[in-house]
Motif scaffolding. Sequence first.
Motif, mmCIF file in Angstrom:
data_model
loop_
_atom_site.group_PDB
_atom_site.id
_atom_site.type_symbol
_atom_site.label_atom_id
_atom_site.label_comp_id
_atom_site.label_asym_id
_atom_site.label_seq_id
_atom_site.Cartn_x
_atom_site.Cartn_y
_atom_site.Cartn_z
ATOM 1 N N ASP A 195 0.838 -1.194 0.000
ATOM 2 C CA ASP A 195 0.000 0.000 0.000
ATOM 3 C C ASP A 195 0.875 1.247 0.000
ATOM 4 N N GLU A 196 0.481 2.238 -0.785
ATOM 5 C CA GLU A 196 1.175 3.528 -0.788
ATOM 6 C C GLU A 196 0.201 4.622 -1.172
ATOM 7 N N ASP A 197 0.431 5.812 -0.637
ATOM 8 C CA ASP A 197 -0.394 6.961 -0.991
ATOM 9 C C ASP A 197 0.112 7.538 -2.310
ATOM 10 N N ARG A 198 -0.837 7.796 -3.240
ATOM 11 C CA ARG A 198 -0.494 8.408 -4.528
ATOM 12 C C ARG A 198 -1.475 9.526 -4.815
ATOM 13 N N LEU A 199 -0.933 10.607 -5.350
ATOM 14 C CA LEU A 199 -1.780 11.705 -5.791
ATOM 15 C C LEU A 199 -2.144 11.428 -7.243
ATOM 16 N N LEU A 200 -3.391 11.033 -7.472
ATOM 17 C CA LEU A 200 -3.877 10.702 -8.811
ATOM 18 C C LEU A 200 -4.708 11.867 -9.346
ATOM 19 N N MET A 201 -5.213 11.735 -10.545
ATOM 20 C CA MET A 201 -5.984 12.817 -11.175
ATOM 21 C C MET A 201 -7.199 13.226 -10.346
ATOM 22 N N THR A 202 -7.761 12.286 -9.578
ATOM 23 C CA THR A 202 -8.970 12.574 -8.799
ATOM 24 C C THR A 202 -8.674 12.797 -7.323
ATOM 25 N N GLY A 203 -7.410 13.000 -6.976
ATOM 26 C CA GLY A 203 -7.059 13.296 -5.586
ATOM 27 C C GLY A 203 -6.152 12.237 -4.975
ATOM 28 N N LEU A 204 -5.976 12.340 -3.662
ATOM 29 C CA LEU A 204 -5.097 11.445 -2.921
ATOM 30 C C LEU A 204 -5.818 10.119 -2.636
ATOM 31 N N HIS A 205 -5.128 9.029 -2.929
ATOM 32 C CA HIS A 205 -5.666 7.688 -2.706
ATOM 33 C C HIS A 205 -4.564 6.798 -2.138
ATOM 34 N N THR A 206 -4.948 5.809 -1.343
ATOM 35 C CA THR A 206 -4.032 4.739 -0.971
ATOM 36 C C THR A 206 -4.291 3.624 -1.971
ATOM 37 N N VAL A 207 -3.240 3.210 -2.675
ATOM 38 C CA VAL A 207 -3.362 2.186 -3.714
ATOM 39 C C VAL A 207 -2.233 1.180 -3.550
ATOM 40 N N CYS A 208 -2.371 0.053 -4.210
ATOM 41 C CA CYS A 208 -1.266 -0.905 -4.304
ATOM 42 C C CYS A 208 -1.220 -1.405 -5.740
ATOM 43 N N ASP A 209 0.004 -1.631 -6.237
ATOM 44 C CA ASP A 209 0.153 -2.106 -7.605
ATOM 45 C C ASP A 209 -0.462 -3.490 -7.753
ATOM 46 N N LEU A 210 -1.006 -3.742 -8.928
ATOM 47 C CA LEU A 210 -1.639 -5.013 -9.268
ATOM 48 C C LEU A 210 -0.746 -5.721 -10.278
ATOM 49 N N TYR A 211 -0.254 -6.905 -9.907
ATOM 50 C CA TYR A 211 0.634 -7.688 -10.762
ATOM 51 C C TYR A 211 -0.069 -8.959 -11.214
ATOM 52 N N CYS A 212 0.302 -9.460 -12.380
ATOM 53 C CA CYS A 212 -0.130 -10.785 -12.804
ATOM 54 C C CYS A 212 0.617 -11.790 -11.928
ATOM 55 N N ARG A 213 -0.101 -12.675 -11.287
ATOM 56 C CA ARG A 213 0.503 -13.668 -10.401
ATOM 57 C C ARG A 213 1.368 -14.658 -11.172
ATOM 58 N N CYS A 214 1.084 -14.848 -12.442
ATOM 59 C CA CYS A 214 1.801 -15.856 -13.231
ATOM 60 C C CYS A 214 3.113 -15.348 -13.816
ATOM 61 N N CYS A 215 3.196 -14.052 -14.195
ATOM 62 C CA CYS A 215 4.413 -13.548 -14.847
ATOM 63 C C CYS A 215 4.939 -12.254 -14.249
ATOM 64 N N ASP A 216 4.277 -11.712 -13.233
ATOM 65 C CA ASP A 216 4.691 -10.485 -12.535
ATOM 66 C C ASP A 216 4.621 -9.214 -13.367
ATOM 67 N N THR A 217 3.867 -9.205 -14.451
ATOM 68 C CA THR A 217 3.644 -7.985 -15.218
ATOM 69 C C THR A 217 2.741 -7.051 -14.412
ATOM 70 N N VAL A 218 3.078 -5.760 -14.376
ATOM 71 C CA VAL A 218 2.210 -4.785 -13.707
ATOM 72 C C VAL A 218 1.001 -4.562 -14.602
ATOM 73 N N LEU A 219 -0.195 -4.848 -14.071
ATOM 74 C CA LEU A 219 -1.439 -4.725 -14.838
ATOM 75 C C LEU A 219 -2.197 -3.443 -14.533
ATOM 76 N N GLY A 220 -1.925 -2.848 -13.380
ATOM 77 C CA GLY A 220 -2.654 -1.658 -12.947
ATOM 78 C C GLY A 220 -2.481 -1.482 -11.452
ATOM 79 N N TRP A 221 -3.561 -1.137 -10.757
ATOM 80 C CA TRP A 221 -3.500 -0.978 -9.310
ATOM 81 C C TRP A 221 -4.859 -1.256 -8.690
ATOM 82 N N LYS A 222 -4.843 -1.406 -7.363
ATOM 83 C CA LYS A 222 -6.079 -1.580 -6.585
ATOM 84 C C LYS A 222 -6.235 -0.357 -5.685
ATOM 85 N N TYR A 223 -7.451 0.181 -5.641
ATOM 86 C CA TYR A 223 -7.753 1.272 -4.724
ATOM 87 C C TYR A 223 -8.009 0.681 -3.346
#
Length: 164
Positions: free
Chosen positions: A63-91
Amino acid sequence: KTTSKQTMGFVFQQFIDAAPIYACVECRAHIARRDSIISRTFQGRHGRAYLTEAVVNERLGKDEDRLLMTGLHTVCDLYCRCCDTVLGWKYVRAYDKSQRYKEGRYVLEQSQIFAIEQFQSHISISSLPTRTSLLVASPPSLDRVLSRFMRDIGIHPGESMLSR
């Protein structure tokens, strides 16, 4: 509906049993059902993105705080469990009340996923010594996974298993 199995330290992919779905662009692991998409108008780090309520075959970063286009959010990166590619994030948390609908939901970057409209029901496993074909309802990456498994246990294409 999804299926998964974990045995002896090996993590097997979860498969979504109904198309259309989205899959990882790198390893073709199933990621989300198309009907779980809430919004197609999100902006990711690398362009357009989708907001979805559920994903499979995921691994989450810290978890980390990020300032996104819609304001401050705590998010965590979302990885593919099979190959570790970054797919996006979870709010994880939205600090603005108007953004709380995002909490617990996922952003999938369009550049990191692709659509699978329907499944092939007949997959040829050419790497088996006997050149067998299997009738299965499984993802296209089965050939690669099976080849890697056979190589790991010491069976090479063209080698007879009976001569061992």
